[in-house]
Design a protein around this motif. Structure first.
Motif, PDB file in Angstrom:
ATOM      1  N   MET A  54       1.176  -1.277   0.080  1.00 32.85           N
ATOM      2  CA  MET A  54       0.114  -0.107  -0.273  1.00 32.85           C
ATOM      3  C   MET A  54       1.125   1.333  -0.203  1.00 32.85           C
ATOM      4  N   ASP A  55       0.415   2.654  -0.753  1.00 34.90           N
ATOM      5  CA  ASP A  55       1.160   3.552  -0.157  1.00 34.90           C
ATOM      6  C   ASP A  55       0.395   4.617   0.210  1.00 34.90           C
ATOM      7  N   GLU A  56       0.287   4.853   1.541  1.00 32.92           N
ATOM      8  CA  GLU A  56      -0.665   6.154   1.834  1.00 32.92           C
ATOM      9  C   GLU A  56      -0.450   7.645   1.503  1.00 32.92           C
ATOM     10  N   ASN A  57      -0.048   7.735   0.526  1.00 27.23           N
ATOM     11  CA  ASN A  57       0.083   8.730   0.046  1.00 27.23           C
ATOM     12  C   ASN A  57      -0.931   9.389  -1.204  1.00 27.23           C
ATOM     13  N   PHE A  58      -0.938   7.496  -1.473  1.00 29.66           N
ATOM     14  CA  PHE A  58      -1.263   7.400  -3.047  1.00 29.66           C
ATOM     15  C   PHE A  58      -3.284   7.181  -2.393  1.00 29.66           C
ATOM     16  N   PRO A  59      -3.919   7.591  -1.903  1.00 30.47           N
ATOM     17  CA  PRO A  59      -5.186   7.303  -1.225  1.00 30.47           C
ATOM     18  C   PRO A  59      -6.027   6.286  -2.462  1.00 30.47           C
ATOM     19  N   ASP A  60      -5.648   6.618  -4.078  1.00 27.85           N
ATOM     20  CA  ASP A  60      -6.202   6.028  -4.500  1.00 27.85           C
ATOM     21  C   ASP A  60      -5.684   4.769  -5.509  1.00 27.85           C
ATOM     22  N   SER A  61      -4.610   4.190  -4.603  1.00 32.22           N
ATOM     23  CA  SER A  61      -3.665   3.829  -6.145  1.00 32.22           C
ATOM     24  C   SER A  61      -3.976   2.355  -5.909  1.00 32.22           C
ATOM     25  N   THR A  62      -4.809   2.295  -5.006  1.00 33.06           N
ATOM     26  CA  THR A  62      -5.078   0.472  -5.304  1.00 33.06           C
ATOM     27  C   THR A  62      -5.795   0.314  -6.801  1.00 33.06           C
ATOM     28  N   PHE A  63      -6.433   0.903  -7.542  1.00 30.67           N
ATOM     29  CA  PHE A  63      -6.551   1.698  -8.787  1.00 30.67           C
ATOM     30  C   PHE A  63      -6.156   1.658  -9.470  1.00 30.67           C
ATOM     31  N   VAL A  64      -4.768   0.256  -9.374  1.00 29.39           N
ATOM     32  CA  VAL A  64      -4.034   0.391 -10.222  1.00 29.39           C
ATOM     33  C   VAL A  64      -4.021   0.764 -11.974  1.00 29.39           C
ATOM     34  N   GLU A  65      -5.440  -0.147 -12.446  1.00 30.14           N
ATOM     35  CA  GLU A  65      -5.288   0.049 -13.773  1.00 30.14           C
ATOM     36  C   GLU A  65      -5.232   1.362 -14.866  1.00 30.14           C
ATOM     37  N   ASP A  66      -5.795   2.533 -13.854  1.00 29.51           N
ATOM     38  CA  ASP A  66      -5.970   4.038 -14.070  1.00 29.51           C
ATOM     39  C   ASP A  66      -3.912   4.122 -14.944  1.00 29.51           C
ATOM     40  N   THR A  67      -2.797   3.554 -14.394  1.00 30.70           N
ATOM     41  CA  THR A  67      -1.591   4.331 -15.041  1.00 30.70           C
ATOM     42  C   THR A  67      -1.317   3.405 -15.526  1.00 30.70           C
ATOM     43  N   ALA A  68      -1.633   2.513 -16.834  1.00 35.62           N
ATOM     44  CA  ALA A  68      -0.677   1.912 -17.167  1.00 35.62           C
ATOM     45  C   ALA A  68      -1.465   0.936 -18.102  1.00 35.62           C
ATOM     46  N   VAL A  69      -1.253   0.614 -19.734  1.00 39.39           N
ATOM     47  CA  VAL A  69      -2.093  -0.539 -20.722  1.00 39.39           C
ATOM     48  C   VAL A  69      -0.810  -1.419 -20.855  1.00 39.39           C
ATOM     49  N   LEU A  70      -1.021  -2.556 -20.852  1.00 39.48           N
ATOM     50  CA  LEU A  70       0.043  -3.519 -20.631  1.00 39.48           C
ATOM     51  C   LEU A  70      -0.912  -4.566 -22.010  1.00 39.48           C
ATOM     52  N   THR A  71       0.281  -5.011 -23.106  1.00 37.60           N
ATOM     53  CA  THR A  71       0.155  -5.542 -24.302  1.00 37.60           C
ATOM     54  C   THR A  71       1.487  -6.046 -24.311  1.00 37.60           C
TER      55      THR A  71
END
Ligand code: CIR
Length: 253
Positions: A54-71
């Motif tokens: 977990m990263d307390e500095n980023f409350p929404d960071s559990t929503f990892v999908e928004d940070t990357a697109v993997l192919t």
């Protein structure tokens, strides 16, 4: 066939994350339980799950999908449109280096959230939303074009993210809701229509032999089963309170 997934544990700050819903404040312990069950569902579908701290500095960071697109051909680091979330990409960049040699980036003034990106075979659909702007969509199109992927850009009217209302299940089947139901970009697909009352269930994920769906949406569940899929249900109430759909909780590849 998906082999891997990445998720991030929920920090206590999760309850103070961004939201537009008026469903109340999430219960942290309940959210933790729901997250554990989500990881279990992913594992049941046959993937290896990497659980980031977990990263307390980023409350929404559990929503990892928004940070990357993997192919299979490249990993793309997004440039999340919400200021409080933008720093989430710093660590994700390092994490993805362990999985990919080829990393691409969306750069300012281009903004893009992974929740606005849906892949259907070798085509991407990118929603223009409050988080993804045209510059971000066009950069995405140019980058993915190099790898042989096409991109269709879709301005959104109401939905938060593109995948809030449309998700590909495979076999030409699209789970589709609201403003996308009669959208011409999706007219050639077999559309499994999600009713307005069950709109939250428009965000489901096909994981190998299963479709993972939020619990409590019987009509949508039946429609998905009727097409021939085996469904795994997971409780999502605490994530829904923070505008989070089921797909946002993981990166799958
Ligand atoms: C946010 O506002 O960014 C989070 N509270 C929810 C993000 C949901 N992500 C997604 O639908 N891909």
């Amino acid at each position: 066939m998906f082999k891997q997934a990445i998720v991030r544990k929920i920090g206590k700050s999760f309850v103070n994350g961004l939201t537009t819903s008026d469903l109340g404040t999430p219960n942290y312990d309940k959210a933790l339980e729901q997250h554990v069950a989500y990881v279990k569902a992913l594992k049941r579908s046959g993937v290896k799950v990497t659980v980031l701290e977990m990263d307390e500095n980023f409350p929404d960071s559990t929503f990892v999908e928004d940070t990357a697109v993997l192919t299979p051909k490249c990993a793309l680091i997004t440039n999340p449109g919400a200021e409080s979330r933008n720093g989430e990409i710093i660590e994700m960049k390092e994490v993805l280096k362990d999985f990919h040699d080829t990393i691409e980036y969306i750069q300012s003034p281009g903004m893009l959230d992974g929740g606005d990106v849906m892949q259907v075979e070798d085509r991407f659909y990118v929603g223009l939303s409050t988080r993804t702007n045209e510059a971000g969509g066009l950069q995405f199109k140019e980058i993915m074009g190099k790898y042989g992927y096409g991109t269709t850009i879709i301005p959104l009217k109401k939905f938060f993210h593109l995948k809030t209302g449309v998700n590909y299940l495979g076999d030409n089947n699209l789970l589709i809701a609201g403003e996308f139901i009669n959208h011409e970009a999706f007219s050639s697909y077999n559309r499994i229509v999600v009713t307005e009352e069950e709109e939250y269930a428009g965000n489901c994920i096909r994981m190998n032999d299963y479709v993972i769906i939020p619990k409590g949406f019987e009509g949508t569940k039946k429609k998905i089963e009727d097409v021939g899929y085996t469904v795994i249900e997971v409780e999502m109430s605490e994530f829904q309170k923070q505008d989070g759909g089921l797909s946002c909780l993981s990166l799958r590849f």
